[in-house]
Design a protein around this motif. Structure first.
Motif, PDB file in Angstrom:
ATOM      1  N   GLY A   7      10.090  15.798 -27.694  1.00  0.00           N
ATOM      2  CA  GLY A   7       8.744  17.071 -27.425  1.00  0.00           C
ATOM      3  C   GLY A   7       8.368  17.112 -26.210  1.00  0.00           C
ATOM      4  O   GLY A   7       7.066  18.422 -25.967  1.00  0.00           O
ATOM      5  N   PHE A   8       8.982  16.396 -24.965  1.00  0.00           N
ATOM      6  CA  PHE A   8       8.934  16.863 -23.825  1.00  0.00           C
ATOM      7  C   PHE A   8       9.189  18.833 -23.526  1.00  0.00           C
ATOM      8  O   PHE A   8       8.505  19.731 -23.042  1.00  0.00           O
ATOM      9  CB  PHE A   8       9.633  16.486 -22.989  1.00  0.00           C
ATOM     10  N   GLN A  67       9.353  20.789 -26.472  1.00  0.00           N
ATOM     11  CA  GLN A  67       8.397  22.068 -27.226  1.00  0.00           C
ATOM     12  C   GLN A  67       6.913  22.109 -26.199  1.00  0.00           C
ATOM     13  O   GLN A  67       6.744  22.738 -26.031  1.00  0.00           O
ATOM     14  CB  GLN A  67       7.710  21.089 -27.768  1.00  0.00           C
ATOM     15  N   GLN A  68       7.100  21.168 -24.852  1.00  0.00           N
ATOM     16  CA  GLN A  68       5.550  21.252 -24.262  1.00  0.00           C
ATOM     17  C   GLN A  68       6.245  22.470 -22.523  1.00  0.00           C
ATOM     18  O   GLN A  68       5.206  23.457 -23.213  1.00  0.00           O
ATOM     19  CB  GLN A  68       5.287  20.116 -23.819  1.00  0.00           C
ATOM     20  N   TYR A  69       7.019  22.308 -22.940  1.00  0.00           N
ATOM     21  CA  TYR A  69       7.582  23.264 -21.197  1.00  0.00           C
ATOM     22  C   TYR A  69       9.035  24.077 -21.828  1.00  0.00           C
ATOM     23  O   TYR A  69      10.193  23.134 -21.187  1.00  0.00           O
ATOM     24  CB  TYR A  69       7.648  21.880 -20.140  1.00  0.00           C
ATOM     25  N   ASN A  84      -4.617  12.977 -18.623  1.00  0.00           N
ATOM     26  CA  ASN A  84      -5.023  12.891 -19.890  1.00  0.00           C
ATOM     27  C   ASN A  84      -5.270  11.350 -20.380  1.00  0.00           C
ATOM     28  O   ASN A  84      -4.825  10.436 -21.408  1.00  0.00           O
ATOM     29  CB  ASN A  84      -2.880  12.036 -19.813  1.00  0.00           C
ATOM     30  N   ARG A 144       5.320  16.654 -14.317  1.00  0.00           N
ATOM     31  CA  ARG A 144       5.145  17.532 -15.560  1.00  0.00           C
ATOM     32  C   ARG A 144       5.228  16.448 -16.659  1.00  0.00           C
ATOM     33  O   ARG A 144       5.186  15.992 -17.797  1.00  0.00           O
ATOM     34  CB  ARG A 144       5.418  18.812 -16.455  1.00  0.00           C
ATOM     35  N   TYR A 185       3.411  14.268 -19.450  1.00  0.00           N
ATOM     36  CA  TYR A 185       4.287  13.571 -20.112  1.00  0.00           C
ATOM     37  C   TYR A 185       3.881  12.022 -21.192  1.00  0.00           C
ATOM     38  O   TYR A 185       3.484  11.708 -22.143  1.00  0.00           O
ATOM     39  CB  TYR A 185       5.092  14.459 -20.500  1.00  0.00           C
ATOM     40  N   SER A 235       1.762  10.540 -22.017  1.00  0.00           N
ATOM     41  CA  SER A 235       0.654  11.213 -23.302  1.00  0.00           C
ATOM     42  C   SER A 235       0.533  10.318 -24.427  1.00  0.00           C
ATOM     43  O   SER A 235       1.597   9.453 -24.800  1.00  0.00           O
ATOM     44  CB  SER A 235       0.879  12.008 -22.997  1.00  0.00           C
ATOM     45  N   ASP A 278       0.700  12.003 -27.636  1.00  0.00           N
ATOM     46  CA  ASP A 278       1.994  12.612 -28.172  1.00  0.00           C
ATOM     47  C   ASP A 278       3.682  11.594 -27.828  1.00  0.00           C
ATOM     48  O   ASP A 278       4.109  11.402 -29.005  1.00  0.00           O
ATOM     49  CB  ASP A 278       2.397  14.109 -27.437  1.00  0.00           C
TER      50      ASP A 278
END
Length: 426
Positions: free
Chosen positions: A60-61, A63-65, A128, A335, A339, A342, A344
């Motif tokens: 997931g991390f 995908q965002q970064y 967040n 970051r 995350y 968060s 997500d």
């Protein structure tokens, strides 16, 4: 990665982070060049549900970064002890990883006392909606010295009492009717007398399970204030409560499985699955073993109650990720910690780990019925006391001393001698 620590002095680092928050973290790019794009994270989740869970988190991390390169540098073994040894050396040598898996709370005091962790209230905790979504217990654990230095990712509850439904029914015991730890003795006796099963599955091969059981008994029999006072080192003032709770655990002992001294907690838990034990006290990771058994379904074959006397309390064991000073990748680490805090990240990680999120606003749909019930109890809990046996309530040195005291207890079952060892533990 440690080679950059000399060039990135503390002053430059602080100036950089201050500039970063003002300019949306962009200004660090020039300062740190490529280095900020490599995130080194150390953890001990190298197998089983832990490996699956951390894999899902990093997926997931990334995908965002996608521009941040992740270097997972796991250290397996020793139930986390091996990693803790590696981290201690690296942090004290000013060569830390970007972040690492750490129990929050008092476990981090050696680092905050040495000024080795940064205050991340502005950069991480004010994003967040974290402060609103975390309950007070996890927030307190994130501030062992009064400022936010780490981000809890998951919660394992300590004060569960699991049971095999058919065994306790055969014994004529209603687990929900047991009102305090001392009353559990009679229930264990009934299981022992009326069935072929042991009253309680337990392991005494190593001290931590009995330390965990004893602290839960102390909380249930004598209340939160007494438990908290004990964790703060007020041992002699609570002598009667401490000895009484040790005696209750000693009373349980005659109903343990006969091989308690030669098995680990997983083997002990297998006895609940096989119908060879009625009750089992353990963190909710025990339920992960039940989940893997076909034909052993919740709540018909196995179930749980909050440990007698601890209703309304959610005793916490947590993993978290701190932000060290001399950070080799301040922007990437910021970051990453945002995350971790968060929805997500916690939705991806916790169902696979068999834990619940410390955020109370994570959707429940990805979780099974047992964890959904735990999430509800957490949300409604009046207090979230930190676990002693996992170093959230006491610093590492005190924990080692308490483990030694428990080793004395399970070898001698001598209440007075164990109490004396506890007075010296602090």
């Amino acid at each position: 990665m440690g080679t950059h620590d000399d060039t990135l002095s503390r002053r430059t680092y602080l100036r950089a982070t201050a500039g970063a928050s003002a300019a949306g973290l962009g200004s660090l790019t020039g300062l740190l060049g490529q280095q900020m794009n490599t995130l080194e994270v150390q953890h001990w989740w190298t197998g089983g549900d832990g490996a699956d869970a951390i894999g899902a988190l990093f997926e997931g991390f990334q995908q965002q970064y996608p521009d941040i390169q992740v270097n997972q540098n796991p250290v397996s073994g020793g139930a986390g002890q091996n990693l803790q040894t590696v981290i201690k050396k690296r942090v004290l040598n000013d060569n830390p990883p970007s972040s690492w898996q750490a129990w929050p709370g008092a476990n981090l005091l050696p680092y905050t006392r040495a000024n080795k962790l940064e205050d991340i209230e502005e950069s991480v905790w004010s994003r967040n909606g974290m402060k609103d979504a975390y309950l007070q217990g996890p927030k307190d654990a994130a501030q062992p010295s009064g400022n936010y230095v780490t981000v809890p990712l998951n919660i394992h509850r300590i004060n569960n009492l699991f049971y095999n439904v058919s065994v306790v029914e055969e014994a004529g015991v209603d687990p929900a009717s047991i009102s305090k730890p001392s009353d559990l003795v009679g229930a264990l006796e009934q299981v022992s007398n009326n069935t072929d099963a042991a009253g309680m599955a337990h392991q005494t091969q190593s001290g931590w399970s009995t330390l965990q059981l004893w602290t839960t008994v102390l909380l249930g029999e004598h209340g939160l204030d007494t438990y908290t006072a004990f964790t703060q080192g007020n041992v002699q003032q609570n002598q009667q409560a401490i000895k009484n709770s040790l005696q209750i655990v000693k009373d349980y002992r005659q109903y343990f499985n006969e091989d308690a001294g030669s098995v680990g907690w997983t083997e002990a838990n297998t006895k609940v699955i096989d119908g060879n034990a009625g009750f089992f006290h353990q963190g909710d990771w025990a339920a992960g073993m039940y989940r893997g058994q076909s034909g052993f379904e919740f709540p018909d074959a196995w179930n749980h109650v909050t440990f007698p006397g601890t209703e309304g309390q959610y005793m916490l064991n947590m993993d978290s990720f701190p932000f060290p000073t001399n950070n080799p990748s301040p922007e990437a680490t910021t970051r990453f910690l945002r995350y971790v805090g968060s929805v997500d990240a916690q939705r991806r990680f916790n169902p696979k780990k068999g834990s619940i999120p410390p955020r109370t606003d994570v959707p429940q749909d990805a979780f099974g019925p047992f964890l959904q019930s735990q999430m509800q109890e957490f949300k409604n809990s009046e207090a979230q006391p930190p676990s002693t046996a996992h170093g959230l309530a006491v610093d590492p040195e005190t924990l080692t001393n308490l483990e030694d005291a428990m080793a004395t207890f399970i070898s001698s079952w001598n209440v007075d001698r164990t109490y004396q060892a506890m007075t010296q533990a602090f």
